[in-house]
Design an enzyme around this catalytic site. Sequence first.
Site, short mmCIF file in Angstrom:
data_model
loop_
_atom_site.label_atom_id
_atom_site.label_comp_id
_atom_site.label_asym_id
_atom_site.label_seq_id
_atom_site.Cartn_x
_atom_site.Cartn_y
_atom_site.Cartn_z
N THR A 52 0.85 -1.18 0.00
CA THR A 52 0.00 0.00 0.00
C THR A 52 0.90 1.24 0.00
OG1 THR A 52 -1.73 -1.13 1.22
CG2 THR A 52 -1.74 1.27 1.32
N THR A 95 -3.97 0.91 -2.80
CA THR A 95 -3.70 -0.47 -2.42
C THR A 95 -3.85 -1.37 -3.63
OG1 THR A 95 -4.53 -0.06 -0.21
CG2 THR A 95 -4.37 -2.35 -0.89
#
Length: 176
Positions: free
Chosen positions: A150, A168
């Site tokens: 992420t 993400t």
Amino acid sequence: AVAGKMSLSDLDNYEARWRLPVRTTYRGLDVVSMGLPSSGGITVSEALNILENFELDKLPREQVEHLYIEAARLAFADRNAYVGDPEYVDVPVQGLLSKDYAKQRAALINPQQAMSRATAAAAGDPYDFQQDPSIPLRPSKKVPEERKHTTHLTVSDREGNIVSYTYTIEDWGGNG
């Protein structure tokens, strides 16, 4: 424009784009989902097409869940290899959504045992199912695999304006 402030003139060149949805069928039902550049619709559609090759209604729930997970693993391997923004990537949509291609991918699934990581991570070859001889879509080189993580970015200016952005790539919990 004042630094750190968005105005209507900042949006003058913005253009909303109409995207075609991804369409498939599943056991006689029409499935219409989010189109590219979103990868969810094509990935779920491919997984459903793979699952169509099994008689799920005759199996216990835990075996159906096993088959779903294996189908999703194969569909995500293809997503990672072939799906991107169609403005920059020739995505083999027809091949990825082909029922014949799904049958080929389904043959990799053992209903009793999980696939090896190597098998599950290996993309198939949807190009033979494209049925479009006009242009060669097959990539000439392998794109390096993106790291699974992420990315989070926060920016502030001296007036206290703050912008936060999180991105993400399909990771468990989004925090790999």
